[in-house]
Design a protein around this motif. Sequence first.
Motif, PDB file in Angstrom:
ATOM      1  N   SER A  70       0.809  -1.219   0.000  1.00  0.00           N
ATOM      2  CA  SER A  70       0.000   0.000   0.000  1.00  0.00           C
ATOM      3  C   SER A  70       0.845   1.272   0.000  1.00  0.00           C
ATOM      4  CB  SER A  70      -0.932   0.018   1.219  1.00  0.00           C
ATOM      5  OG  SER A  70      -0.175   0.188   2.404  1.00  0.00           O
ATOM      6  N   GLY A  71       2.080   1.169   0.482  1.00  0.00           N
ATOM      7  CA  GLY A  71       2.927   2.359   0.587  1.00  0.00           C
ATOM      8  C   GLY A  71       2.562   3.237   1.772  1.00  0.00           C
ATOM      9  N   LYS A  72       1.699   2.723   2.649  1.00  0.00           N
ATOM     10  CA  LYS A  72       1.253   3.481   3.819  1.00  0.00           C
ATOM     11  C   LYS A  72       1.449   2.646   5.077  1.00  0.00           C
ATOM     12  CE  LYS A  72      -2.459   5.566   1.159  1.00  0.00           C
ATOM     13  NZ  LYS A  72      -3.898   5.566   0.938  1.00  0.00           N
ATOM     14  N   GLN A  73       1.448   3.347   6.218  1.00  0.00           N
ATOM     15  CA  GLN A  73       1.505   2.632   7.488  1.00  0.00           C
ATOM     16  C   GLN A  73       0.237   1.811   7.651  1.00  0.00           C
ATOM     17  OE1 GLN A  73       2.118   5.805  10.393  1.00  0.00           O
ATOM     18  NE2 GLN A  73       3.962   4.722  11.032  1.00  0.00           N
ATOM     19  N   PRO A  74       0.351   0.544   8.063  1.00  0.00           N
ATOM     20  CA  PRO A  74      -0.871  -0.230   8.303  1.00  0.00           C
ATOM     21  C   PRO A  74      -1.577   0.281   9.546  1.00  0.00           C
ATOM     22  CG  PRO A  74       1.071  -1.520   8.868  1.00  0.00           C
ATOM     23  CD  PRO A  74       1.559  -0.233   8.281  1.00  0.00           C
ATOM     24  N   HIS A  93       8.060  -8.305  25.730  1.00  0.00           N
ATOM     25  CA  HIS A  93       6.995  -7.689  24.950  1.00  0.00           C
ATOM     26  C   HIS A  93       7.554  -6.447  24.252  1.00  0.00           C
ATOM     27  CE1 HIS A  93       4.158 -10.279  27.038  1.00  0.00           C
ATOM     28  NE2 HIS A  93       4.787  -9.951  28.158  1.00  0.00           N
ATOM     29  N   PHE A  94       7.244  -6.333  22.960  1.00  0.00           N
ATOM     30  CA  PHE A  94       7.717  -5.207  22.166  1.00  0.00           C
ATOM     31  C   PHE A  94       6.527  -4.552  21.468  1.00  0.00           C
ATOM     32  CE2 PHE A  94      11.247  -8.125  22.481  1.00  0.00           C
ATOM     33  CZ  PHE A  94      12.312  -7.292  22.781  1.00  0.00           C
ATOM     34  N   GLN A  95       6.444  -3.238  21.609  1.00  0.00           N
ATOM     35  CA  GLN A  95       5.451  -2.473  20.867  1.00  0.00           C
ATOM     36  C   GLN A  95       6.112  -2.107  19.543  1.00  0.00           C
ATOM     37  OE1 GLN A  95       4.426   1.304  22.602  1.00  0.00           O
ATOM     38  NE2 GLN A  95       2.361   1.194  21.763  1.00  0.00           N
ATOM     39  N   TYR A  96       5.419  -2.344  18.445  1.00  0.00           N
ATOM     40  CA  TYR A  96       6.057  -2.102  17.152  1.00  0.00           C
ATOM     41  C   TYR A  96       5.324  -1.040  16.340  1.00  0.00           C
ATOM     42  CZ  TYR A  96       2.540  -5.479  15.522  1.00  0.00           C
ATOM     43  OH  TYR A  96       1.369  -6.139  15.267  1.00  0.00           O
ATOM     44  N   ALA A  97       6.106  -0.430  15.454  1.00  0.00           N
ATOM     45  CA  ALA A  97       5.584   0.542  14.495  1.00  0.00           C
ATOM     46  C   ALA A  97       6.198   0.213  13.141  1.00  0.00           C
ATOM     47  CB  ALA A  97       5.943   1.960  14.909  1.00  0.00           C
ATOM     48  N   ILE A  98       5.398   0.307  12.103  1.00  0.00           N
ATOM     49  CA  ILE A  98       5.844  -0.014  10.751  1.00  0.00           C
ATOM     50  C   ILE A  98       5.692   1.248   9.907  1.00  0.00           C
ATOM     51  CG2 ILE A  98       5.460  -1.498   8.751  1.00  0.00           C
ATOM     52  CD1 ILE A  98       4.084  -3.465  10.758  1.00  0.00           C
ATOM     53  N   THR A  99       6.806   1.688   9.301  1.00  0.00           N
ATOM     54  CA  THR A  99       6.799   2.948   8.555  1.00  0.00           C
ATOM     55  C   THR A  99       7.447   2.757   7.186  1.00  0.00           C
ATOM     56  OG1 THR A  99       7.073   4.101  10.653  1.00  0.00           O
ATOM     57  CG2 THR A  99       7.461   5.379   8.660  1.00  0.00           C
ATOM     58  N   PRO A 100       6.754   3.160   6.116  1.00  0.00           N
ATOM     59  CA  PRO A 100       7.379   3.087   4.792  1.00  0.00           C
ATOM     60  C   PRO A 100       8.378   4.226   4.594  1.00  0.00           C
ATOM     61  CG  PRO A 100       5.182   4.002   4.610  1.00  0.00           C
ATOM     62  CD  PRO A 100       5.385   3.636   6.059  1.00  0.00           C
ATOM     63  N   VAL A 101       9.414   3.948   3.805  1.00  0.00           N
ATOM     64  CA  VAL A 101      10.413   4.966   3.467  1.00  0.00           C
ATOM     65  C   VAL A 101      10.277   5.237   1.980  1.00  0.00           C
ATOM     66  CG1 VAL A 101      12.860   5.534   3.380  1.00  0.00           C
ATOM     67  CG2 VAL A 101      11.968   4.151   5.270  1.00  0.00           C
ATOM     68  N   HIS A 102       9.876   6.458   1.652  1.00  0.00           N
ATOM     69  CA  HIS A 102       9.685   6.843   0.254  1.00  0.00           C
ATOM     70  C   HIS A 102      10.863   7.673  -0.229  1.00  0.00           C
ATOM     71  CE1 HIS A 102       5.515   5.492  -0.015  1.00  0.00           C
ATOM     72  NE2 HIS A 102       5.369   5.942   1.221  1.00  0.00           N
ATOM     73  N   VAL A 103      11.284   7.390  -1.455  1.00  0.00           N
ATOM     74  CA  VAL A 103      12.304   8.203  -2.109  1.00  0.00           C
ATOM     75  C   VAL A 103      11.622   8.799  -3.334  1.00  0.00           C
ATOM     76  CG1 VAL A 103      14.541   8.208  -3.249  1.00  0.00           C
ATOM     77  CG2 VAL A 103      14.128   6.685  -1.319  1.00  0.00           C
ATOM     78  N   GLY A 104      11.456  10.098  -3.345  1.00  0.00           N
ATOM     79  CA  GLY A 104      10.745  10.731  -4.446  1.00  0.00           C
ATOM     80  C   GLY A 104       9.248  10.703  -4.205  1.00  0.00           C
ATOM     81  N   ALA A 105       8.482  10.892  -5.268  1.00  0.00           N
ATOM     82  CA  ALA A 105       7.035  11.014  -5.159  1.00  0.00           C
ATOM     83  C   ALA A 105       6.360   9.686  -4.817  1.00  0.00           C
ATOM     84  CB  ALA A 105       6.456  11.574  -6.449  1.00  0.00           C
TER      85      ALA A 105
END
Length: 168
Positions: A70-74, A93-105
């Motif tokens: 999707s190119g977005k954070q779930p 226990h680990f709290q997680y975050a998922i972040t996409p890294v965009h290069v350009g548009a």
Amino acid sequence: IVAEKRKNAAIIKSIDDGIIVVDPELRTININPAAARAFGVEAEKAQNRHLLEIIKDETLAGLVRQCIESGKQPEIQEERNILSIQEAEGQRHFQYAITPVHVGADAMSAVVLMLRDVTRLKELDRLKTEFVMAASHELRTPLTSMGMSIDLLLENTRSKLNDKEQQL
């Protein structure tokens, strides 16, 4: 370029939270020592391995795959973004975050999986719950005994007390 790459690697290694960077094929680009410790792997040997070989959690890997597609954070509910890992000392226990890294548009080059150790917070929450349960039990028992004693006294003394004394 080499200096910038070294600087970025040093920054990732120095962060206390676990960080795993994966490419669009779910291959590990970078992993810091905190994440390597959490999953019981060596950081150097984790390079270019599939994410599932490292984290061994289908749900989390699916969320990373969803982020890539999707190119977005779930969207993850607050209570559901906790990953539990069994270790020799117990569960972590680990709290997680998922972040996409965009290069350009539109081009997405990677996804960053960040893990924050919340084991102590989970333990405090468990202790708090146990304390409240024990305290309510300890208070309820004497109150029940007092109520039963008062009822017995009322039964035996109803005829001897006036209305105000009975109400009291």
